[in-house]
Design an enzyme around this catalytic site. Sequence first.
Site, PDB file in Angstrom:
ATOM      1  N   CYS A 134       0.752  -1.178   0.044  1.00 27.55           N
ATOM      2  CA  CYS A 134       0.081  -0.081  -0.058  1.00 27.55           C
ATOM      3  C   CYS A 134       0.962   1.116   0.008  1.00 27.55           C
ATOM      4  O   CYS A 134       1.660   1.307  -0.992  1.00 27.55           O
ATOM      5  CB  CYS A 134      -1.137  -0.136   1.069  1.00 27.55           C
ATOM      6  SG  CYS A 134      -2.336   1.280   0.892  1.00 27.55           S
ATOM      7  N   HIS A 144      -3.939  -4.889   0.001  1.00 27.37           N
ATOM      8  CA  HIS A 144      -3.430  -5.247   1.268  1.00 27.37           C
ATOM      9  C   HIS A 144      -3.566  -6.655   1.236  1.00 27.37           C
ATOM     10  O   HIS A 144      -4.612  -7.459   1.319  1.00 27.37           O
ATOM     11  CB  HIS A 144      -4.453  -4.868   2.362  1.00 27.37           C
ATOM     12  CG  HIS A 144      -4.375  -3.361   2.708  1.00 27.37           C
ATOM     13  ND1 HIS A 144      -3.309  -2.761   3.566  1.00 27.37           N
ATOM     14  CD2 HIS A 144      -4.975  -2.186   2.093  1.00 27.37           C
ATOM     15  CE1 HIS A 144      -3.154  -1.588   3.600  1.00 27.37           C
ATOM     16  NE2 HIS A 144      -4.101  -0.982   2.781  1.00 27.37           N
ATOM     17  N   GLU A 199      -2.759  -9.027   3.209  1.00 28.89           N
ATOM     18  CA  GLU A 199      -3.324  -9.408   4.657  1.00 28.89           C
ATOM     19  C   GLU A 199      -4.631  -9.373   4.819  1.00 28.89           C
ATOM     20  O   GLU A 199      -5.040  -9.932   5.747  1.00 28.89           O
ATOM     21  CB  GLU A 199      -2.388  -8.720   5.792  1.00 28.89           C
ATOM     22  CG  GLU A 199      -2.636  -7.224   6.018  1.00 28.89           C
ATOM     23  CD  GLU A 199      -2.267  -6.136   4.906  1.00 28.89           C
ATOM     24  OE1 GLU A 199      -2.761  -4.982   5.372  1.00 28.89           O
ATOM     25  OE2 GLU A 199      -1.528  -6.503   4.118  1.00 28.89           O
TER      26      GLU A 199
END
Length: 194
Positions: free
Chosen positions: A77, A175, A177
Site C-alpha cells: 500500500c 492489502h 493481509e
Amino acid sequence: MKVAIIKYNAGNIKSVMLALKRLGIEGNLTDNPDEILAADRVIFPGQGEAKSAMKYLRERGLDKVIQSIENPFLGICLGLQLLCSHSEEGDTECLGIFNAKVKKFPDDLKVPHMGWNIGSLSEDIIFQGIKSPAYFYFVHSYYAEVCTQTISQTEYMLPFSNVLKKDNFYAIQPHPEKSAEAGQQFLKNFLFEL
C-alpha cells in the site's frame, strides 16, 4: 527465517503481523538499520501520508537502508507508493526504486478506491498458485501509474499498478493481509518461494 517489518509510524502493522503469524512467521517490527539489513525478508507496509512518512524515513537514515537492501523486499500500500519516484501527495520525492509516479485519483471518482477489485496475473513466481480472477482488497486515494516495472494491473476507471517488481523489490497496492486466499498465497510466495 528472520522477517523485518519496517517501523515508520504508518498504520496497518498489526494485520500484517497477524498474517505472518498465520503462516508460521514471527515478524520483527523495527527501525533499526542493522536488524533490517540482517533480515532474510523485509516488509514495508503502511497506511498513512507520503510526506510525513518520507520525513520519518530520512530523519533515521532508513531511506538509504531501504535502497541498499539485497534480500527479498515487499512494499504494501503506502509502502508501494513510497518506493516510487515521486508522489503528488504533499509533492513528495520518494525512494526511487520504481520509475513510476504516484498520482491522486481524479476528482470525478469516488475516493478512496475501497473494496475488492481484480488484479491481473503475470507468470512471475509471486503469483504462483493464485487463481484467476484474483480478487484483492484495496483502500487508497493515490495510485502508481503503469510503468515498465508493472507486473500486475488493476482498473478503477483508469489502469494502475497493482504489483511492481524490480530485482529483489516487490510492491503491492492492495492489502494482501486482508485479501483472503489470493493475499495469503501472495505473502506465502514472497516468504517461501523467492
